[in-house]
Design a protein around this motif. Sequence first.
Motif, PDB file in Angstrom:
ATOM      1  N   TRP A 149       0.753  -1.247  -0.049  1.00 23.75           N
ATOM      2  CA  TRP A 149      -0.030  -0.154   0.052  1.00 23.75           C
ATOM      3  C   TRP A 149       0.940   1.283   0.007  1.00 23.75           C
ATOM      4  O   TRP A 149       0.407   2.404  -0.570  1.00 23.75           O
ATOM      5  CB  TRP A 149      -1.006   0.017   1.196  1.00 23.75           C
ATOM      6  N   ARG A 150       1.945   1.248   0.529  1.00 21.28           N
ATOM      7  CA  ARG A 150       2.957   2.416   0.763  1.00 21.28           C
ATOM      8  C   ARG A 150       3.128   2.600  -1.106  1.00 21.28           C
ATOM      9  O   ARG A 150       3.184   3.790  -1.425  1.00 21.28           O
ATOM     10  CB  ARG A 150       4.053   2.245   1.504  1.00 21.28           C
ATOM     11  N   LYS A 151       3.783   1.530  -1.618  1.00 20.53           N
ATOM     12  CA  LYS A 151       3.925   1.850  -3.102  1.00 20.53           C
ATOM     13  C   LYS A 151       2.894   2.304  -3.876  1.00 20.53           C
ATOM     14  O   LYS A 151       2.980   3.162  -4.872  1.00 20.53           O
ATOM     15  CB  LYS A 151       4.686   0.638  -3.533  1.00 20.53           C
ATOM     16  N   GLN A 152       1.890   1.710  -3.678  1.00 20.49           N
ATOM     17  CA  GLN A 152       0.492   1.825  -4.320  1.00 20.49           C
ATOM     18  C   GLN A 152       0.144   3.512  -3.913  1.00 20.49           C
ATOM     19  O   GLN A 152      -0.216   4.060  -4.956  1.00 20.49           O
ATOM     20  CB  GLN A 152      -0.537   1.052  -3.624  1.00 20.49           C
ATOM     21  N   LEU A 153       0.502   4.181  -2.715  1.00 19.07           N
ATOM     22  CA  LEU A 153      -0.148   5.470  -2.624  1.00 19.07           C
ATOM     23  C   LEU A 153       0.959   6.136  -3.438  1.00 19.07           C
ATOM     24  O   LEU A 153       0.604   7.380  -3.710  1.00 19.07           O
ATOM     25  CB  LEU A 153      -0.135   5.533  -1.103  1.00 19.07           C
ATOM     26  N   THR A 154       2.150   6.024  -3.127  1.00 20.17           N
ATOM     27  CA  THR A 154       3.444   6.738  -3.890  1.00 20.17           C
ATOM     28  C   THR A 154       2.919   6.747  -5.428  1.00 20.17           C
ATOM     29  O   THR A 154       3.237   7.900  -6.041  1.00 20.17           O
ATOM     30  CB  THR A 154       4.543   6.271  -3.494  1.00 20.17           C
ATOM     31  N   GLN A 155       2.602   5.680  -6.158  1.00 25.50           N
ATOM     32  CA  GLN A 155       2.352   5.536  -7.295  1.00 25.50           C
ATOM     33  C   GLN A 155       1.162   6.387  -7.639  1.00 25.50           C
ATOM     34  O   GLN A 155       1.095   7.324  -8.857  1.00 25.50           O
ATOM     35  CB  GLN A 155       2.274   4.212  -7.865  1.00 25.50           C
ATOM     36  N   MET A 156       0.089   6.359  -6.805  1.00 29.16           N
ATOM     37  CA  MET A 156      -1.018   7.202  -7.070  1.00 29.16           C
ATOM     38  C   MET A 156      -0.757   8.800  -7.058  1.00 29.16           C
ATOM     39  O   MET A 156      -1.119   9.478  -7.689  1.00 29.16           O
ATOM     40  CB  MET A 156      -1.942   6.766  -6.006  1.00 29.16           C
ATOM     41  N   GLY A 157       0.267   9.118  -6.040  1.00 29.51           N
ATOM     42  CA  GLY A 157       0.773  10.489  -6.110  1.00 29.51           C
ATOM     43  C   GLY A 157       1.308  10.958  -7.361  1.00 29.51           C
ATOM     44  O   GLY A 157       1.368  11.927  -7.635  1.00 29.51           O
ATOM     45  N   GLU A 158       2.076   9.837  -8.044  1.00 26.00           N
ATOM     46  CA  GLU A 158       2.770  10.214  -9.140  1.00 26.00           C
ATOM     47  C   GLU A 158       1.600  10.535 -10.472  1.00 26.00           C
ATOM     48  O   GLU A 158       1.627  11.384 -11.316  1.00 26.00           O
ATOM     49  CB  GLU A 158       3.450   9.187  -9.896  1.00 26.00           C
ATOM     50  N   ILE A 159       0.537   9.589 -10.208  1.00 25.21           N
ATOM     51  CA  ILE A 159      -0.348   9.518 -11.170  1.00 25.21           C
ATOM     52  C   ILE A 159      -1.249  11.075 -11.231  1.00 25.21           C
ATOM     53  O   ILE A 159      -1.664  11.464 -12.480  1.00 25.21           O
ATOM     54  CB  ILE A 159      -1.281   8.383 -11.056  1.00 25.21           C
ATOM     55  N   LEU A 160      -1.466  11.289  -9.995  1.00 22.21           N
ATOM     56  CA  LEU A 160      -2.309  12.593  -9.829  1.00 22.21           C
ATOM     57  C   LEU A 160      -1.542  13.532  -9.563  1.00 22.21           C
ATOM     58  O   LEU A 160      -2.158  14.849  -9.206  1.00 22.21           O
ATOM     59  CB  LEU A 160      -3.267  12.183  -8.660  1.00 22.21           C
ATOM     60  N   SER A 161      -0.128  13.754  -9.816  1.00 24.58           N
ATOM     61  CA  SER A 161       0.667  14.897  -9.814  1.00 24.58           C
ATOM     62  C   SER A 161       0.441  15.356  -8.165  1.00 24.58           C
ATOM     63  O   SER A 161       0.315  16.740  -7.893  1.00 24.58           O
ATOM     64  CB  SER A 161       0.355  15.885 -10.778  1.00 24.58           C
ATOM     65  N   LYS A 162       0.302  14.604  -7.191  1.00 24.90           N
ATOM     66  CA  LYS A 162       0.277  14.772  -5.820  1.00 24.90           C
ATOM     67  C   LYS A 162       1.299  14.287  -4.863  1.00 24.90           C
ATOM     68  O   LYS A 162       1.145  13.929  -4.038  1.00 24.90           O
ATOM     69  CB  LYS A 162      -1.101  14.281  -5.113  1.00 24.90           C
ATOM     70  N   GLN A 163       2.639  14.747  -5.407  1.00 28.71           N
ATOM     71  CA  GLN A 163       3.681  13.900  -4.754  1.00 28.71           C
ATOM     72  C   GLN A 163       3.941  14.601  -3.349  1.00 28.71           C
ATOM     73  O   GLN A 163       4.232  13.837  -2.323  1.00 28.71           O
ATOM     74  CB  GLN A 163       5.019  14.160  -5.420  1.00 28.71           C
ATOM     75  N   ALA A 164       3.379  15.937  -3.129  1.00 24.88           N
ATOM     76  CA  ALA A 164       3.731  16.465  -2.009  1.00 24.88           C
ATOM     77  C   ALA A 164       2.751  15.889  -1.018  1.00 24.88           C
ATOM     78  O   ALA A 164       3.232  15.824   0.313  1.00 24.88           O
ATOM     79  CB  ALA A 164       3.639  18.099  -2.115  1.00 24.88           C
ATOM     80  N   GLU A 165       1.489  15.937  -1.391  1.00 26.23           N
ATOM     81  CA  GLU A 165       0.517  15.450  -0.555  1.00 26.23           C
ATOM     82  C   GLU A 165       0.627  13.737  -0.039  1.00 26.23           C
ATOM     83  O   GLU A 165       0.464  13.395   1.123  1.00 26.23           O
ATOM     84  CB  GLU A 165      -0.770  15.276  -1.344  1.00 26.23           C
ATOM     85  N   THR A 166       1.384  13.008  -0.992  1.00 22.69           N
ATOM     86  CA  THR A 166       1.734  11.849  -0.710  1.00 22.69           C
ATOM     87  C   THR A 166       2.880  11.863   0.489  1.00 22.69           C
ATOM     88  O   THR A 166       2.841  10.861   1.507  1.00 22.69           O
ATOM     89  CB  THR A 166       2.356  11.147  -1.786  1.00 22.69           C
ATOM     90  N   LYS A 167       3.761  12.350   0.482  1.00 28.43           N
ATOM     91  CA  LYS A 167       5.041  12.450   1.266  1.00 28.43           C
ATOM     92  C   LYS A 167       4.339  12.940   2.622  1.00 28.43           C
ATOM     93  O   LYS A 167       4.665  12.386   3.641  1.00 28.43           O
ATOM     94  CB  LYS A 167       5.920  13.592   0.770  1.00 28.43           C
ATOM     95  N   GLU A 168       3.549  13.813   2.484  1.00 27.81           N
ATOM     96  CA  GLU A 168       2.811  14.438   3.929  1.00 27.81           C
ATOM     97  C   GLU A 168       2.094  13.164   4.708  1.00 27.81           C
ATOM     98  O   GLU A 168       2.129  13.011   5.764  1.00 27.81           O
ATOM     99  CB  GLU A 168       2.021  15.583   3.660  1.00 27.81           C
ATOM    100  N   ALA A 169       1.169  12.735   3.566  1.00 29.27           N
ATOM    101  CA  ALA A 169       0.532  11.405   4.353  1.00 29.27           C
ATOM    102  C   ALA A 169       1.252  10.321   4.932  1.00 29.27           C
ATOM    103  O   ALA A 169       1.039   9.744   6.065  1.00 29.27           O
ATOM    104  CB  ALA A 169      -0.413  10.802   3.230  1.00 29.27           C
ATOM    105  N   LEU A 170       2.215  10.065   4.239  1.00 25.81           N
ATOM    106  CA  LEU A 170       3.096   9.030   4.905  1.00 25.81           C
ATOM    107  C   LEU A 170       3.971   9.373   6.049  1.00 25.81           C
ATOM    108  O   LEU A 170       4.067   8.418   7.122  1.00 25.81           O
ATOM    109  CB  LEU A 170       4.063   8.485   3.683  1.00 25.81           C
ATOM    110  N   ALA A 171       4.408  10.632   5.955  1.00 21.02           N
ATOM    111  CA  ALA A 171       4.909  11.228   7.157  1.00 21.02           C
ATOM    112  C   ALA A 171       3.993  11.102   8.494  1.00 21.02           C
ATOM    113  O   ALA A 171       4.249  10.767   9.556  1.00 21.02           O
ATOM    114  CB  ALA A 171       5.541  12.619   7.004  1.00 21.02           C
ATOM    115  N   ASP A 172       2.809  11.402   8.257  1.00 26.80           N
ATOM    116  CA  ASP A 172       1.911  11.748   9.367  1.00 26.80           C
ATOM    117  C   ASP A 172       1.376  10.291   9.802  1.00 26.80           C
ATOM    118  O   ASP A 172       1.268  10.068  11.127  1.00 26.80           O
ATOM    119  CB  ASP A 172       0.459  12.225   8.890  1.00 26.80           C
ATOM    120  N   TYR A 173       1.525   9.281   8.946  1.00 26.05           N
ATOM    121  CA  TYR A 173       1.087   8.099   9.371  1.00 26.05           C
ATOM    122  C   TYR A 173       2.264   7.377  10.275  1.00 26.05           C
ATOM    123  O   TYR A 173       2.148   6.694  11.044  1.00 26.05           O
ATOM    124  CB  TYR A 173       1.110   7.063   7.901  1.00 26.05           C
ATOM    125  N   ASP A 174       3.574   7.616   9.799  1.00 31.04           N
ATOM    126  CA  ASP A 174       4.463   7.208  10.516  1.00 31.04           C
ATOM    127  C   ASP A 174       4.523   7.781  12.016  1.00 31.04           C
ATOM    128  O   ASP A 174       4.944   7.147  13.114  1.00 31.04           O
ATOM    129  CB  ASP A 174       6.004   7.479   9.710  1.00 31.04           C
TER     130      ASP A 174
END
Length: 315
Positions: A149-174
């Motif tokens: 799911w981490r790779k899935q989310l990171t790829q979704m960020g690439e698809i939707l041009s939301k890389q910054a949002e992805t990085k923030e979401a993963l950091a919040d989860y950690d």
Amino acid sequence: MFKKRFYLSFTLLLMLFLVSACSNSDNSSTDKKTEKKNTEVTLTDAKGEVVIPANPKRIIAPYLEDSLVALGVRPAAQWSIGDTVLDYLQPELKDVPKIGWDLPLEQVINNNPDLIIFSSPSAIQKGQYEEYKKIAPTYVYKDEVSADWRKQLTQMGEILSKQAETKEALADYDTKVAVAKAKVHDAIGDESAAILWVMADKFYLMENNRFSANVLYGDLGIKQPSFIEGLGGAAVQWDPIALEKLPEIKADHIFLVSKKGEPGLDLLAKSSIWNGLDAVKNGHVYEMNDPSNWTINGLKASEKTIDEVVKSLTK
């Protein structure tokens, strides 16, 4: 002399005008190319190279809605099997129309997507990849990416041009994991836990890397019973465990995952085997009546599972 100067000046002005016009034309052409580049993204998926809109507005991504919601995106339609949807996402997706899990072409057309995303090549039913491409740009995840799911989310960020949002979401989860892990360790120390899913009259014990077991053992560091360690990783075919084998698990805590009213719950309630387990006798069985977040991989699902584990073990 005057006429000669006049014609010379006129010629110079004409040349300047033509140069300016050509320059504007070139700039216009460049602007159009830049505009096109900024509105499209070229990526490589399981099918090869695919060009997709940079900022899609109407997305259909069946069974990938967790990643969409984690990035603040509402899909045009959500995965379903009959009336069954991903219950744990309904606070965000309550009013989103349902679409069949196999994405019937007519339903896809009626939802007017500008991007279709599949979780894997095998998720495309009836070999209709080309038909979907005619409806909207279609991205197909590679199996190894969507399975994590981490790779899935990171790829979704690439698809939707939301890389910054992805990085923030993963950091919040950690951060959430670190806080929860400390609370759980303070509450139960080295005591073990297991996840038992009841569906119909069958019982399914989660191996150490299946669905929410990744949260329990991987993220939160809860001790695995020796029986679960011996099972190894999750197999493609998930066989039920016999009621008679439950005592072999020897878990200090059991998360009992099931929808209300499943026949298996009644079987357990009446079983001397079940009632003889230490976890049952000690009041360490926690009923989770919404299996949806326990039986899928995703950031939002994992967050909800963490909340339920912490609430159960620290009360």
